[in-house]
Design a protein around this motif. Structure first.
Motif, PDB file in Angstrom:
ATOM      1  N   PHE A 139      38.452  -6.900  45.990  1.00  0.00           N
ATOM      2  CA  PHE A 139      37.020  -7.101  45.794  1.00  0.00           C
ATOM      3  C   PHE A 139      36.692  -7.827  44.492  1.00  0.00           C
ATOM      4  O   PHE A 139      35.533  -7.859  44.077  1.00  0.00           O
ATOM      5  N   LYS A 159      33.243  -9.499  42.860  1.00  0.00           N
ATOM      6  CA  LYS A 159      32.035  -8.778  43.246  1.00  0.00           C
ATOM      7  C   LYS A 159      31.859  -7.551  42.346  1.00  0.00           C
ATOM      8  O   LYS A 159      32.825  -7.002  41.836  1.00  0.00           O
ATOM      9  N   THR A 200      24.296  -2.865  48.454  1.00  0.00           N
ATOM     10  CA  THR A 200      25.266  -3.542  49.322  1.00  0.00           C
ATOM     11  C   THR A 200      24.613  -4.751  49.981  1.00  0.00           C
ATOM     12  O   THR A 200      25.287  -5.752  50.259  1.00  0.00           O
ATOM     13  N   LYS A 204      22.800  -6.720  48.460  1.00  0.00           N
ATOM     14  CA  LYS A 204      22.855  -7.764  47.426  1.00  0.00           C
ATOM     15  C   LYS A 204      24.291  -8.187  47.123  1.00  0.00           C
ATOM     16  O   LYS A 204      24.537  -8.894  46.147  1.00  0.00           O
ATOM     17  N   GLY A 205      25.234  -7.729  47.951  1.00  0.00           N
ATOM     18  CA  GLY A 205      26.622  -8.142  47.785  1.00  0.00           C
ATOM     19  C   GLY A 205      27.482  -7.210  46.971  1.00  0.00           C
ATOM     20  O   GLY A 205      28.659  -7.495  46.725  1.00  0.00           O
ATOM     21  N   VAL A 206      26.919  -6.078  46.542  1.00  0.00           N
ATOM     22  CA  VAL A 206      27.699  -5.100  45.782  1.00  0.00           C
ATOM     23  C   VAL A 206      28.605  -4.324  46.743  1.00  0.00           C
ATOM     24  O   VAL A 206      28.187  -3.955  47.845  1.00  0.00           O
ATOM     25  N   VAL A 207      29.843  -4.096  46.337  1.00  0.00           N
ATOM     26  CA  VAL A 207      30.777  -3.261  47.102  1.00  0.00           C
ATOM     27  C   VAL A 207      30.632  -1.823  46.619  1.00  0.00           C
ATOM     28  O   VAL A 207      30.693  -1.562  45.412  1.00  0.00           O
ATOM     29  N   THR A 261      30.270   0.785  51.427  1.00  0.00           N
ATOM     30  CA  THR A 261      31.133  -0.207  52.066  1.00  0.00           C
ATOM     31  C   THR A 261      32.280   0.501  52.776  1.00  0.00           C
ATOM     32  O   THR A 261      32.688   0.102  53.871  1.00  0.00           O
ATOM     33  N   PRO A 275      32.425  -8.170  38.303  1.00  0.00           N
ATOM     34  CA  PRO A 275      33.137  -9.126  39.165  1.00  0.00           C
ATOM     35  C   PRO A 275      34.461  -9.590  38.561  1.00  0.00           C
ATOM     36  O   PRO A 275      35.361 -10.019  39.281  1.00  0.00           O
ATOM     37  N   LEU A 327      23.575  -7.642  37.702  1.00  0.00           N
ATOM     38  CA  LEU A 327      23.195  -8.718  38.623  1.00  0.00           C
ATOM     39  C   LEU A 327      22.346  -9.776  37.921  1.00  0.00           C
ATOM     40  O   LEU A 327      22.352 -10.946  38.308  1.00  0.00           O
TER      41      LEU A 327
END
Length: 213
Positions: free
Chosen positions: A57, A60, A90, A92-95, A127, A154, A190
């Motif tokens: 991951f 991210k 999640t 917004k692309g967060v794991v 996730t 990330p 973010l």
């Protein structure tokens, strides 16, 4: 005399071996993750048996959430919409990785299918929900309570470790008055900002680790 001589040799051997034996057990307790440093990599299977590796991951934001449905503090936050927080970020692309380190001899232990069922009943949206029955991942991160929360950048750096918020109670009503450190930290990350709170005191039930003595 012969017995004394044998005893002395055995005792002497124990003294020689003791430091070596100690070096085998210390790293498991001394390798806890540290805010500001690289988050230790790990692998685990989720409740459906699928493997996951933290390093997969990279690139991210990742949240680690230590959980145990038998804990009233965990139930508090799932009654107060922790699942909404999962869905919000999640999307917004967060794991988001929920991790259960409860050992299988504990009365709180839930087999993977039952844990998955509990999460589904709560409409949780991580996730993945990972099984850590050995407790190796929890001890690697120094997770002490459920919940215990971590945020990884990330770039793979641990940027937050601590409580989910600043009011250490099991009362659902307190959630609306609390500062949610996870929401605050994720929004700051973010937005490309440094976290205003990087560590806090985790609160909740103690993690039910397997006794490795």
């Amino acid at each position: 005399m012969l017995k004394r001589s044998i005893h002395r040799r055995l005792f002497s051997s124990a003294l020689v071996l003791a430091p070596w034996a100690l070096s085998l057990t210390l790293p498991a307790h001394a390798a806890s993750a540290t805010v500001g440093q690289a988050a230790p990599d790990f692998s685990a299977t989720d409740t459906s048996g699928q493997p996951h590796k933290l390093s997969d991951f990279k690139g991210k934001l990742v949240v680690l959430e230590w959980t145990n449905p038998g804990c009233p503090f965990v139930r508090k936050h799932y009654s107060g919409n922790l699942q909404g927080l999962q869905k919000e970020f999640t999307a917004k692309g967060v794991v988001w990785l929920a991790i259960n380190s409860t050992e299988n001899e504990s009365s709180d232990y839930l087999a993977p299918a039952k844990l998955a069922g509990w999460m589904a009943d709560k409409q949780a949206a991580p996730t993945a929900t990972l099984m850590d029955v050995s407790g190796d991942i929890g001890q690697l991160y120094g997770a002490k309570t459920t919940p215990h929360m971590y945020i990884i950048s990330p770039q793979g750096q641990l940027i937050y470790a601590g409580g989910i918020d600043n009011i250490p109670s099991a009362r659902v009503a307190d959630i609306q008055n609390a500062t949610n450190y996870v929401r605050q930290g994720l929004n700051e990350a973010l937005g490309g900002k440094a976290l205003s709170v990087a560590t806090s005191r985790a609160y909740g039930c103690s993690v039910k680790y397997k006794d490795k003595a």
